[in-house]
Design an enzyme around this catalytic site. Structure first.
Site: not given
Ligand code: SAM
Length: 444
Positions: A122-126, A128, A172, A190, A243
């Site tokens: 779950a990497a966006a916006p990036g 980590k 997913d 994350d 978080c």
């Molecule tokens: N790790 C990111 C960073 O360092 O910028 C922040 C991630 S944020 C806490 C959680 C992310 O999980 C969101 O961008 C969301 O769209 C994504 N998300 C939610 N459910 C998900 C799933 N089933 N699979 C993958 N990503 C998912």
């Protein structure tokens, strides 16, 4: 922010703050809750992670002597809001990533090893992903997000920083995970969460917060932890983080996962006076803003018991067609070259991409149709050592989209400033035609 209660240093304490703090009372000592409450009234801090592949710490500190180094994370710095670093030229050309200081700790503890294949689920916006990519030597990283829109933002950040070892996908793993069985050496999870530890920075999270959402997130987190477990090789590691301050999303999710997965164990990490540990899971780390200079974060490193040999990469696929002569300059020998949507991409080693939408496969080299045109990503990621340095005046003219006189041999050439590749020009008889993308052009 729902209803304002009282205010302290300009930061209101709201009913939601109170509800959220009350929900922590069954799990944490009252003294910790009171310290947290005080901390939430104080202003946020600001931090960044330096793109040390593009600019050295010495050069960066010389440019910004007022910054404070992070106490234990190399290349990380605190800055003051007035420094306006987010609007600086150096930020725009990929010199650093601005993120909360608490968010840097989990990639630091996942600690990528040389030659690993890593997944950031779950990497966006990036934030980590950027740190993992910069720490990872001779390996590859698959960075995914469920939201396509957010994955586009992630891809933009990967491009801005010139990261060459990152594949960006959206999807997913519920459907895709069987195709990645025991495929990764390390996984960053994350997890999506209620975000209470980000209330100070984003009031919308506070409006959205409820105990029901915390419990719903706990279910999603257990599901994602399970999916991650199937995609990890024995001996590999998962770094779980949120978080959120809520026990249910933090210790609760990790302990729930460990109960169902006896082949995993929590790993103790280096200790530090600013870490808080709950007795139920002493290996986990809470970063509370009452003890740590940043917003909050919870993290725990999990190891899959047993041992299976780490990744041995297959040979990269060379591009079957004839590469344009300009590519020959860019050390692409041995890289995995892939054609995707009429564009060529290069990754240091092949990565499986199945069941997910592909946005970026490492460095975009350029569009192939109607004729090969080099992409800015090629300049950013691989341009170092192939560049014509510009003085500040010319660099500013370049970033504004101007054409200017420049010495050098005819053809596509990378121009740089402070040693950082900016993009391509096409040099013809001492005149540099600007190939900086129109959407990025800006006057500083
Ligand atoms: N790790 C990111 C960073 O360092 O910028 C922040 C991630 S944020 C806490 C959680 C992310 O999980 C969101 O961008 C969301 O769209 C994504 N998300 C939610 N459910 C998900 C799933 N089933 N699979 C993958 N990503 C998912």
């Amino acid at each position: 922010m729902r209803v304002k209660g009282f205010s302290f240093r300009g930061n209101p304490v709201t009913i939601t703050d109170m509800e959220m703090l009350d929900s922590l009372r069954p799990y944490y000592e009252e003294e910790e809750i009171l310290l947290l409450e005080e901390a939430l009234k104080k202003p946020s801090t600001h931090a960044l992670y330096l793109n040390h592949h593009l600019i050295s710490d010495e050069d960066f500190q010389a440019l910004y002597p007022g910054l404070r180094a992070h106490p234990f994370i190399p290349h990380a710095y605190y800055f003051e809001q007035e420094d306006a670093l987010g609007k600086s030229l150096l930020h725009n050309i990929g010199g650093f990533y601005i993120l909360d200081a608490a968010s840097m700790v989990s990639p630091y503890f996942l600690s990528p090893k040389k030659g690993e294949r890593i997944l950031d689920i779950a990497a966006a916006p990036g934030g980590k992903t950027s740190i993992l990519s910069l720490m990872l030597e001779d390996g590859v990283l698959l960075s995914n997000d469920l939201s396509y829109k957010r994955a586009l933002e992630l891809s933009g950040n990967v491009e801005r920083l010139g990261l060459s070892n990152v594949v960006v996908t959206s999807g997913d793993f519920e459907a895709a995970h069987p195709q990645y069985e025991e495929y990764f050496d390390a996984i960053m999870l994350d997890a999506p969460c209620s975000g209470s530890a980000m209330f100070r920075k984003d009031a919308r999270l506070e409006q959205d917060w409820s105990k029901e959402k915390v419990l719903k997130n706990h279910e999603v987190q257990l599901r994602l932890l399970h999916l991650a477990s199937t995609m990890l090789r024995p001996g590999g590691r998962i770094l779980y983080s949120t978080c959120s301050f809520s026990y249910e999303e933090d210790e609760g999710s990790v302990l729930g996962f460990l109960k169902e997965h006896e082949d995993f164990e929590a790993v103790p990490l280096m200790d530090h006076p600013c870490f808080y540990h709950h007795k139920d899971l002493p290996e986990g780390i809470h970063l509370f803003p009452s003890h740590y200079e940043g917003e909050g974060q919870f993290l725990c490193l999990l190891r899959k018991k047993g041992e299976k040999e780490g990744t041995i990469f297959e040979k990269g696929r060379a591009f079957a067609g004839k590469l344009d002569p300009i590519l020959k300059d860019f050390d692409l020998e041995g890289k995995d070259i892939r054609l995707h949507n009429d564009a060529l991409y290069a990754l240091p080693h092949p990565m499986r991409v199945s069941g997910l939408s592909l946005l970026r496969y490492g460095v975009k080299l350029g569009e192939t149709s109607p004729r090969f045109l080099p992409d800015i990503a090629l300049a950013r990621a691989l341009g170092k050592g192939h560049d014509i340095p510009l003085i500040k005046e010319k660099a500013l003219a370049y970033l504004a989209g101007e054409t200017f006189p420049l010495d050098g041999g005819d053809g596509f050439r990378v121009v740089s400033y402070l040693g950082i590749p900016l993009g391509f020009v096409k040099l013809t008889k001492g005149v540099a035609k600007n190939h900086y993308p129109k959407g990025l052009r800006r006057r500083y």
